[in-house]
Design a protein around this motif. Structure first.
Motif, PDB file in Angstrom:
ATOM      1  N   VAL A  27       0.857  -1.176   0.000  1.00 32.74           N
ATOM      2  CA  VAL A  27       0.000   0.000   0.000  1.00 32.74           C
ATOM      3  C   VAL A  27       0.903   1.238   0.000  1.00 32.74           C
ATOM      4  CG1 VAL A  27      -1.745   1.303   1.264  1.00 32.74           C
ATOM      5  CG2 VAL A  27      -1.852  -1.198   1.210  1.00 32.74           C
ATOM      6  N   CYS A  59      -4.902  -9.302   6.342  1.00 31.15           N
ATOM      7  CA  CYS A  59      -6.346  -9.057   6.330  1.00 31.15           C
ATOM      8  C   CYS A  59      -7.040 -10.066   7.227  1.00 31.15           C
ATOM      9  CB  CYS A  59      -6.898  -9.137   4.907  1.00 31.15           C
ATOM     10  SG  CYS A  59      -8.675  -8.846   4.790  1.00 31.15           S
ATOM     11  N   VAL A  83       0.539  -7.071   3.496  1.00 29.45           N
ATOM     12  CA  VAL A  83      -0.761  -6.672   4.035  1.00 29.45           C
ATOM     13  C   VAL A  83      -1.366  -7.889   4.720  1.00 29.45           C
ATOM     14  CG1 VAL A  83      -3.098  -5.865   3.510  1.00 29.45           C
ATOM     15  CG2 VAL A  83      -1.150  -4.917   2.264  1.00 29.45           C
ATOM     16  N   LEU A 117      -7.570  -4.440   8.130  1.00 33.74           N
ATOM     17  CA  LEU A 117      -6.379  -4.455   7.275  1.00 33.74           C
ATOM     18  C   LEU A 117      -5.206  -3.860   8.048  1.00 33.74           C
ATOM     19  CD1 LEU A 117      -7.635  -3.279   3.753  1.00 33.74           C
ATOM     20  CD2 LEU A 117      -7.045  -5.591   4.459  1.00 33.74           C
ATOM     21  N   LEU A 167      -6.744  -4.409  -3.950  1.00 31.62           N
ATOM     22  CA  LEU A 167      -5.501  -3.825  -3.466  1.00 31.62           C
ATOM     23  C   LEU A 167      -4.421  -3.758  -4.534  1.00 31.62           C
ATOM     24  CD1 LEU A 167      -5.286  -5.456   0.097  1.00 31.62           C
ATOM     25  CD2 LEU A 167      -5.927  -3.120  -0.459  1.00 31.62           C
ATOM     26  N   THR A 190      -1.048  -2.964   7.800  1.00 32.71           N
ATOM     27  CA  THR A 190       0.070  -2.817   6.877  1.00 32.71           C
ATOM     28  C   THR A 190       0.984  -1.701   7.358  1.00 32.71           C
ATOM     29  OG1 THR A 190       0.645  -2.559   4.528  1.00 32.71           O
ATOM     30  CG2 THR A 190      -1.086  -1.128   5.389  1.00 32.71           C
TER      31      THR A 190
END
Length: 366
Positions: free
Chosen positions: A287, A343, A341, A332, A364, A334
């Motif tokens: 991300v 989840c 990531v 989530l 994503l 990160t």
């Protein structure tokens, strides 16, 4: 009276198959388990506007093992029309503006499927208004021109204004005009079916047409564990039936009423048993921008609830809902700008977790 029935003269049992023409007999054997074998007539003797693409044996199966067969009388379809853990203080959730939805990856090719005359309940098909058209982003090619004798079909499920559509692009690379297009969907985990007939204008050589086909849910539901397989059959008046596979991504079903208040989110998370929590890690996803990611998820009706810091990690909470009121509570975790990531979701239907993770990975990565 019983004696008259039991001891009545009975007809002689005989095999008359040797009296049938050998060509007709071969065709009947190829259509065992269809009405053709019952009436001892070839399909084209009592089914209009139907063409057989490829004859298959009874041993041929669908990729998902579903024994339900496609109907080759697609003209019937044309006539019928076809819903956390305890956290520290968190900022208020901010509304996000939708961003363009990502395109689903093109699925693998599907082998020809055995046709049948049974398997579609046309009484459940809902009439539709005039077809909508779309000029949106490029669609995945599901039937290449090389496999469709010059006909190329690109398609993808999309959500617009709270309604699910099947966006299709037809490209005619043949030397003849193609018309009389019809479509049918095999049974699937979400009961997706056409809400009306497929309306595509006649395509001259070199021409193309794009259309939005309205879809309905829970009209054509398969049994077994949920999966993303969508099997489609398309035909026209000049060619045989073409079969291809598409892929259902769960975020298409996320409804617009999936936003939860923070207190409701916490209460729902705590009320669900730990066995309903499923975790998956995506080590290859990074991300790079929290704002862009939140906007992208908001465009697919994944609603931002809150954010908190845990050590050097950012933890985001979202809510989503699919039809029939099934909620998804999402966490989530990160480090912005670093790969990886994690989840975690909680839902009353944890068997849907693999489908959710496939959808969130697509969003994503977009």
């Amino acid at each position: 009276a019983a004696k008259d029935v039991v001891l009545a003269e009975k007809p002689v049992i005989s095999d008359d198959s040797n009296q049938l023409d050998s060509t007709l007999l071969d065709e009947l054997l190829a259509n065992i388990a269809t009405l053709s074998s019952v009436y001892h007539k070839p399909p084209d003797a009592f089914v209009t506007r139907a063409k057989t693409a490829t004859q298959k044996t009874e041993d041929d199966d669908y990729p998902d093992g579903n024994e339900t067969r496609y109907s080759e009388t697609l003209s019937n379809a044309a006539n019928g029309g076809a819903s956390p853990p305890s956290s520290s203080s968190v900022p208020h959730a901010a509304a996000r503006q939708p961003a363009p939805a990502p395109a689903a990856p093109a699925p693998a090719a599907v082998p020809d499927l055995l046709s049948d005359l049974i398997g579609l309940d046309n009484n459940q098909i809902v009439p539709a208004d005039q077809p909508a058209t779309s000029s949106g982003p490029p669609l995945p090619i599901l039937l290449p021109a090389g496999s469709g004798q010059g006909l190329q079909i690109s398609a993808q499920l999309v959500r617009q204004d709270g309604q699910i559509f099947y966006s299709l692009l037809f490209e005619n690379n043949t030397q003849i005009t193609l018309d009389g297009f019809m479509i049918q969907f095999n049974k699937n985990s979400f009961g997706l079916a056409a809400a009306g007939p497929l309306q595509v204008p006649p395509l001259a050589p070199g021409a193309s047409a794009r259309t939005l086909l309205p879809m309905v849910l829970f009209q054509n539901t398969s049994t077994g564990p949920p999966n993303t397989l969508l099997q489609v059959a398309v035909k026209n008046s000049q060619q045989p039936v073409w079969y291809f596979n598409d892929k259902i991504l769960l975020h298409v079903f996320f409804t617009e009423d999936g936003r939860m208040e923070r207190t409701s989110f916490l209460e729902t998370w705590r009320s669900l048993p730990d066995s309903n929590e499923v975790l998956k890690e995506f080590p290859g996803i990074m991300v790079t921008s929290a704002e862009a990611t939140l906007d992208r998820l908001a465009a697919s009706n994944m609603f931002f609830i809150a954010k908190r810091k845990h050590a050097n990690q950012d933890v985001f909470y979202f809510s989503a809902k699919i039809p029939r009121g099934i909620p998804f509570l999402i966490e989530l975790t990160t480090i912005i700008g670093n790969p990886g990531v994690k989840c975690a979701i909680k839902t009353p239907n944890p068997e849907m977790a693999p489908l959710f993770f496939e959808a969130i990975e697509t969003l994503l990565k977009a």
